[in-house]
Design a protein around this motif. Structure first.
Motif, PDB file in Angstrom:
ATOM      1  N   SER A  73      -4.201  11.280  14.957  1.00  0.00           N
ATOM      2  CA  SER A  73      -3.210  10.526  14.240  1.00  0.00           C
ATOM      3  C   SER A  73      -1.909  10.278  14.837  1.00  0.00           C
ATOM      4  CB  SER A  73      -3.024  11.456  12.753  1.00  0.00           C
ATOM      5  OG  SER A  73      -2.331  12.676  13.323  1.00  0.00           O
ATOM      6  N   ASN A  74      -1.231   9.191  14.333  1.00  0.00           N
ATOM      7  CA  ASN A  74       0.163   8.868  14.943  1.00  0.00           C
ATOM      8  C   ASN A  74       0.930   8.295  14.027  1.00  0.00           C
ATOM      9  OD1 ASN A  74       2.287   7.264  16.446  1.00  0.00           O
ATOM     10  ND2 ASN A  74       0.759   7.238  18.074  1.00  0.00           N
ATOM     11  N   ASN A  75       1.852   9.020  13.569  1.00  0.00           N
ATOM     12  CA  ASN A  75       2.586   8.799  12.505  1.00  0.00           C
ATOM     13  C   ASN A  75       3.575   7.467  12.632  1.00  0.00           C
ATOM     14  OD1 ASN A  75       1.674  10.919  10.987  1.00  0.00           O
ATOM     15  ND2 ASN A  75       3.216  12.339  11.904  1.00  0.00           N
ATOM     16  N   ASN A  76       4.079   7.270  13.895  1.00  0.00           N
ATOM     17  CA  ASN A  76       4.653   6.169  14.194  1.00  0.00           C
ATOM     18  C   ASN A  76       3.991   4.801  14.142  1.00  0.00           C
ATOM     19  OD1 ASN A  76       7.150   7.598  14.959  1.00  0.00           O
ATOM     20  ND2 ASN A  76       6.171   8.045  17.011  1.00  0.00           N
ATOM     21  N   ILE A  77       2.709   4.871  14.483  1.00  0.00           N
ATOM     22  CA  ILE A  77       2.044   3.756  14.143  1.00  0.00           C
ATOM     23  C   ILE A  77       1.811   3.507  12.826  1.00  0.00           C
ATOM     24  CG2 ILE A  77      -0.316   2.744  14.448  1.00  0.00           C
ATOM     25  CD1 ILE A  77      -0.458   4.066  17.293  1.00  0.00           C
ATOM     26  N   LYS A  78       1.496   4.368  12.030  1.00  0.00           N
ATOM     27  CA  LYS A  78       1.370   4.364  10.527  1.00  0.00           C
ATOM     28  C   LYS A  78       2.630   3.834   9.814  1.00  0.00           C
ATOM     29  CE  LYS A  78      -2.106   7.980   9.843  1.00  0.00           C
ATOM     30  NZ  LYS A  78      -2.452   9.230   9.092  1.00  0.00           N
ATOM     31  N   LEU A  79       3.797   4.439  10.332  1.00  0.00           N
ATOM     32  CA  LEU A  79       5.013   4.044   9.605  1.00  0.00           C
ATOM     33  C   LEU A  79       5.174   2.551   9.948  1.00  0.00           C
ATOM     34  CD1 LEU A  79       7.693   4.740   8.308  1.00  0.00           C
ATOM     35  CD2 LEU A  79       8.411   5.487  10.346  1.00  0.00           C
ATOM     36  N   LEU A  80       4.905   2.060  11.356  1.00  0.00           N
ATOM     37  CA  LEU A  80       5.059   0.766  11.586  1.00  0.00           C
ATOM     38  C   LEU A  80       4.140  -0.275  10.819  1.00  0.00           C
ATOM     39  CD1 LEU A  80       6.328  -1.399  13.451  1.00  0.00           C
ATOM     40  CD2 LEU A  80       4.202  -0.848  15.072  1.00  0.00           C
ATOM     41  N   VAL A  81       3.014   0.198  10.805  1.00  0.00           N
ATOM     42  CA  VAL A  81       1.857  -0.710   9.929  1.00  0.00           C
ATOM     43  C   VAL A  81       2.459  -1.010   8.331  1.00  0.00           C
ATOM     44  CG1 VAL A  81      -0.260  -0.556   8.957  1.00  0.00           C
ATOM     45  CG2 VAL A  81      -0.085  -0.040  11.186  1.00  0.00           C
ATOM     46  N   TRP A  82       2.851   0.377   7.855  1.00  0.00           N
ATOM     47  CA  TRP A  82       3.400   0.282   6.378  1.00  0.00           C
ATOM     48  C   TRP A  82       4.570  -0.606   6.364  1.00  0.00           C
ATOM     49  CZ3 TRP A  82       0.831   0.476   2.103  1.00  0.00           C
ATOM     50  CH2 TRP A  82      -0.108   1.337   2.134  1.00  0.00           C
ATOM     51  N   ALA A  83       5.572  -0.700   7.154  1.00  0.00           N
ATOM     52  CA  ALA A  83       6.589  -1.303   7.139  1.00  0.00           C
ATOM     53  C   ALA A  83       6.456  -2.733   7.440  1.00  0.00           C
ATOM     54  CB  ALA A  83       7.826  -0.627   8.144  1.00  0.00           C
ATOM     55  N   THR A  84       5.815  -2.965   8.252  1.00  0.00           N
ATOM     56  CA  THR A  84       5.232  -4.548   8.395  1.00  0.00           C
ATOM     57  C   THR A  84       4.468  -5.001   7.267  1.00  0.00           C
ATOM     58  OG1 THR A  84       4.867  -4.038  10.929  1.00  0.00           O
ATOM     59  CG2 THR A  84       3.760  -5.973  10.015  1.00  0.00           C
TER      60      THR A  84
ATOM     61  N   VAL B  10       5.044  -4.214   4.139  1.00  0.00           N
ATOM     62  CA  VAL B  10       6.086  -4.337   3.231  1.00  0.00           C
ATOM     63  C   VAL B  10       7.082  -5.395   3.420  1.00  0.00           C
ATOM     64  CG1 VAL B  10       8.208  -3.143   2.096  1.00  0.00           C
ATOM     65  CG2 VAL B  10       6.037  -1.916   2.490  1.00  0.00           C
ATOM     66  N   VAL B  11       7.585  -5.464   4.658  1.00  0.00           N
ATOM     67  CA  VAL B  11       8.260  -6.693   5.124  1.00  0.00           C
ATOM     68  C   VAL B  11       7.720  -8.068   4.854  1.00  0.00           C
ATOM     69  CG1 VAL B  11       9.577  -7.717   6.986  1.00  0.00           C
ATOM     70  CG2 VAL B  11       9.564  -5.162   6.670  1.00  0.00           C
ATOM     71  N   PHE B  12       6.388  -8.160   5.421  1.00  0.00           N
ATOM     72  CA  PHE B  12       5.596  -9.392   5.253  1.00  0.00           C
ATOM     73  C   PHE B  12       5.396  -9.667   3.708  1.00  0.00           C
ATOM     74  CE2 PHE B  12       1.444 -11.333   4.501  1.00  0.00           C
ATOM     75  CZ  PHE B  12       1.477 -12.496   5.106  1.00  0.00           C
ATOM     76  N   LEU B  13       5.222  -8.824   2.996  1.00  0.00           N
ATOM     77  CA  LEU B  13       5.095  -9.026   1.361  1.00  0.00           C
ATOM     78  C   LEU B  13       6.188  -9.711   0.648  1.00  0.00           C
ATOM     79  CD1 LEU B  13       3.322  -9.076  -1.124  1.00  0.00           C
ATOM     80  CD2 LEU B  13       3.865  -6.692  -1.385  1.00  0.00           C
ATOM     81  N   GLY B  14       7.433  -8.844   1.161  1.00  0.00           N
ATOM     82  CA  GLY B  14       8.685  -9.196   0.749  1.00  0.00           C
ATOM     83  C   GLY B  14       9.121 -10.804   1.095  1.00  0.00           C
ATOM     84  N   LEU B  15       8.933 -11.028   2.489  1.00  0.00           N
ATOM     85  CA  LEU B  15       9.209 -12.397   2.760  1.00  0.00           C
ATOM     86  C   LEU B  15       8.331 -13.383   2.157  1.00  0.00           C
ATOM     87  CD1 LEU B  15       9.677 -11.412   6.729  1.00  0.00           C
ATOM     88  CD2 LEU B  15      11.415 -12.038   5.151  1.00  0.00           C
ATOM     89  N   THR B  16       7.334 -12.792   2.026  1.00  0.00           N
ATOM     90  CA  THR B  16       6.247 -13.987   1.389  1.00  0.00           C
ATOM     91  C   THR B  16       6.672 -14.472   0.027  1.00  0.00           C
ATOM     92  OG1 THR B  16       4.511 -13.428   2.797  1.00  0.00           O
ATOM     93  CG2 THR B  16       3.817 -14.484   0.776  1.00  0.00           C
TER      94      THR B  16
END
Length: 504
Positions: free
Chosen positions: A214-225, A227-233
């Protein structure tokens, strides 16, 4: 039972350089040995109980001047156990293979030990590790599987606690696996190397699925991406597409209410493993949704969540397939029957609504009681009629909009079944039951409350990724008490309004 090197002195002699637990664990066939137990008091009773619990056919001779009545009662059940009421003499060990000294007389214990060593016999002296050649460890047993725990005589209390942990952690179904593995072993042909490889391959599932790093940083990056994508859309569509803006503005406020409610209720369910149905139904009734439409929304929203949970439990080997088969068909029959009945009475919602409120009131009380007794041991007898439990649980779940977990899962666990296997089996069977119940509701209803249903479905789906984490952050008891109080108060309010003929 674990053995120590034997010496003929009254003190424990060990090499100065010895470190840690130097005991060599063995399992004795007491059925083929003669054990002499000296002592008929509480300690003697304890030692005899341990011997007979592990080897019911063990031949034991008990020697003491006095015996507890409980010891006589125990011995009466084992014809191969003999009692000799007299003072101990060293000749009493002439026919012995194993000796246990369990008196409260330290000098007598030393004399018994010396007599045993004169005959080169191994002896256990109760509560005196320095005088022991072997210890009686704490035993965990699941059928033919037996695990002995030793603390090198340092702390019997720790051994007892470890025994409790292992008894709770190891499923009773493990013995079934053991018997099946014995059958597999007997059918294998070929050389020794092939048999070892084949057995290793078959038993690899016991270790569970291999977990990827597991890599928590990658998970956090995926979720943040995401959320940002959904918000921009949404922002782009809102500013650039008038039709999207008009569509959103025309959505019923009911959708947003149920979107938030579904999200919160799914988080609660993730924390305590139950109450999603009862909380969602209680909220729906308080918002004016008829019972059938409320139950339909609950069942539709539970299809995905229980499907994912059931699949994960299947992958982890947490499903008792015999129990699953006994629950599935009766549960589906009960759910379809309940959904059909409730849908047929949709036009009489003003009468069915208080009935469902009474049901949610009862469930709220059950949840409140479970919260108060969350750490107490269950003593309910193991339930035998699993199919009847599934039928009743499916029917009540469909009519009341929830309760499968509160009724079926709680009953199985309270009856002594392993929590992990019970949870996995109930979650997987719930997927099929929710699916068939939902199909019945959709076929029967011409609901005008799809905004509420959609909000509940989407809200619970959005909560799924974070629901599991909630269970590690918040006290389950606090959540259960809060949920129970809210459900009880809202249910009482609905019942009171019906009785006083006030509009909802």
């Amino acid at each position: 039972m674990t053995l120590l090197p034997k010496d003929n002195n009254l003190t424990d002699v060990r090499p100065a350089e010895a470190q840690g637990n130097q005991l060599f664990p063995v399992f004795l066939k007491l059925n083929n040995l003669h054990t002499v137990l000296v002592g008929g008091g509480n300690v003697g009773l304890e030692k005899l109980t341990a011997l007979l619990n592990n080897s019911p056919a063990a031949a034991v001779t008990i020697i003491a001047k006095e015996f507890l009545p409980q010891l006589h009662t125990l011995v009466a059940q084992y014809p191969q156990v003999n009692i000799i009421q007299k003072p101990f003499a060293d000749t009493d060990l002439d026919a012995a293979d194993i000796v246990i000294a369990a008196t409260d007389d330290s000098e007598l214990n030393k004399y018994v030990r010396q007599s045993a060593h004169d005959r080169k016999l191994l002896i256990n002296v109760a509560d005196k590790p320095a005088l022991c050649d072997f210890y009686l460890g704490s035993i965990v047993q699941k059928g033919d599987l037996k695990i002995a725990i030793s603390t090198n005589g340092k702390s019997p209390t720790i051994a007892k606690r470890l025994k409790e942990v292992l008894n709770q952690s190891l499923p009773g179904e493990l013995d079934i696996t053991l018997q099946q593995m014995a059958e597999v072993r007997n059918t294998l042909s070929g050389d020794f190397t092939y048999k070892v490889k084949e057995l290793n391959r078959v038993t690899e599932i016991l270790l569970g699925p291999k977990k990827a790093p597991s890599n928590n940083n990658i998970k956090l990056l995926v979720w943040a991406t995401f959320v940002v994508f959904l918000g921009l859309t949404i922002a782009v569509l809102w500013t650039k597409d008038p039709s999207f803006k008009n569509y959103v503005e025309n959505i019923s406020p009911m959708f947003y209410y149920f979107l938030g409610a579904g999200f919160v209720f799914a988080l609660i369910d993730g924390a305590i493993g139950m109450s999603y149905g009862v909380t969602s139904t209680t909220f729906s009734l308080s918002m004016g949704i008829p019972p059938a439409s409320a139950s339909m929304g609950v069942h539709l929203s539970e299809i995905m969540s229980n499907g994912i949970a059931g699949w994960m439990h299947y992958r982890m080997g947490n499903v008792n397939w015999k129990l699953f088969k006994l629950l599935l068909l009766p549960g589906i029959i009960g759910a379809v029957t309940g959904a059909y009945l409730l849908s047929s009475l949709e036009h009489y919602a003003q009468y069915t609504k208080p009935v469902v409120s009474v049901y949610t009131l009862i469930l709220g009380t059950v949840i409140f009681t479970k919260a108060l007794n969350i750490k107490k041991k269950r003593t309910t007898p193991k339930i035998k009629r699993i199919s009847l439990l599934g039928l009743g649980g499916g029917f009540i779940d469909a009519v009341g909009g929830g309760g499968w977990g509160s009724i079926v899962l709680s009953t199985l666990i309270a009856g002594g079944r392993h929590p992990r296997f019970s949870l996995g089996t109930v979650k997987l069977s719930r997927f099929f039951i929710a699916l068939m119940g939902s199909l019945t509701f959709i076929t029967m209803l011409n609901s005008g409350h799809w905004d509420a249903v959609a909000g509940l479905v989407i809200g619970s789906a959005l909560a799924s990724p974070v629901a599991a984490r909630i269970s590690n952050k918040i006290s389950a008891k606090a959540i259960m008490l809060s949920v129970a109080v809210i459900v009880i108060l809202i249910s009482i309010r609905s019942i009171f309004k019906f009785l006083t003929h006030l509009p909802f």
